[in-house]
Write a protein that holds these residues in place. Structure first.
Motif, mmCIF file in Angstrom:
data_model
loop_
_atom_site.group_PDB
_atom_site.id
_atom_site.type_symbol
_atom_site.label_atom_id
_atom_site.label_comp_id
_atom_site.label_asym_id
_atom_site.label_seq_id
_atom_site.Cartn_x
_atom_site.Cartn_y
_atom_site.Cartn_z
ATOM 1 N N ALA A 96 40.581 30.775 38.031
ATOM 2 C CA ALA A 96 40.152 31.859 37.148
ATOM 3 C C ALA A 96 38.832 32.462 37.622
ATOM 4 N N SER A 97 37.918 31.636 38.098
ATOM 5 C CA SER A 97 36.628 32.173 38.546
ATOM 6 C C SER A 97 36.817 33.090 39.755
ATOM 7 N N ARG A 98 37.741 32.744 40.652
ATOM 8 C CA ARG A 98 38.019 33.608 41.814
ATOM 9 C C ARG A 98 38.626 34.930 41.352
ATOM 10 N N LEU A 99 39.565 34.859 40.422
ATOM 11 C CA LEU A 99 40.204 36.087 39.943
ATOM 12 C C LEU A 99 39.235 36.957 39.149
ATOM 13 N N LEU A 100 38.311 36.336 38.434
ATOM 14 C CA LEU A 100 37.316 37.134 37.723
ATOM 15 C C LEU A 100 36.393 37.855 38.704
ATOM 16 N N GLU A 104 42.050 41.255 42.355
ATOM 17 C CA GLU A 104 43.170 41.603 43.225
ATOM 18 C C GLU A 104 43.483 40.505 44.244
ATOM 19 N N ALA A 105 42.805 39.373 44.156
ATOM 20 C CA ALA A 105 42.992 38.277 45.116
ATOM 21 C C ALA A 105 44.453 37.837 45.152
ATOM 22 N N ARG A 106 44.965 37.646 46.368
ATOM 23 C CA ARG A 106 46.350 37.211 46.555
ATOM 24 C C ARG A 106 46.439 35.761 46.979
ATOM 25 N N LEU A 107 45.333 35.213 47.459
ATOM 26 C CA LEU A 107 45.320 33.847 47.979
ATOM 27 C C LEU A 107 44.304 33.001 47.230
ATOM 28 N N CYS A 108 44.620 31.705 47.095
ATOM 29 C CA CYS A 108 43.641 30.781 46.521
ATOM 30 C C CYS A 108 42.503 30.616 47.524
#
Length: 118
Positions: A96-100, A104-108
């Motif tokens: 969630a922190s990466r997506l926040l 538009e992130a497609r990769l972990c």
């Protein structure tokens, strides 16, 4: 990693929709249609070099603008097919922190790190 909550998904979708709206309202720099944003006129070689540089920068900005709009649209499309928030490479949930930070992130983060090292 825990899957995203419905509230987080709604917040991320709203963020992406607002970003797409903002990008749509900004006049996109002209694409490479052969038409140059700055006309080359008969001037000194330094002036022509400056004009070429300005035209190159304008084309590069157009490419970045269209790429960003494409990424945001693709992210919004992933909401429709239910794959939003899942890594395209390993299938695990993206934090969630990466997506926040990058909705538009497609990769972990692990797969993104590996991709950048390649």
């Amino acid at each position: 990693m825990d899957p995203l909550t419905p509230e987080q998904l709604a917040q991320l979708k709203t963020m992406l929709e607002r970003r797409l709206d903002a990008l749509s309202r900004v006049e996109a720099p002209p694409q490479d249609t052969g038409e140059l944003p700055v006309d080359e006129v008969e001037t000194s070689p330094l002036d022509r070099a400056t004009v070429r540089l300005l035209n190159d920068l304008s084309r590069e900005a157009a490419g970045h603008h269209s790429a960003e709009m494409r990424e945001v649209r693709q992210a919004l499309a992933r909401f429709d097919d239910g794959s939003y928030g899942l890594c395209e490479e390993c299938g695990q949930p993206i934090g969630a922190s990466r997506l926040l930070a990058r909705p538009e992130a497609r990769l972990c983060i692990d797969c993104q790190t590996r991709a950048e090292r390649r």
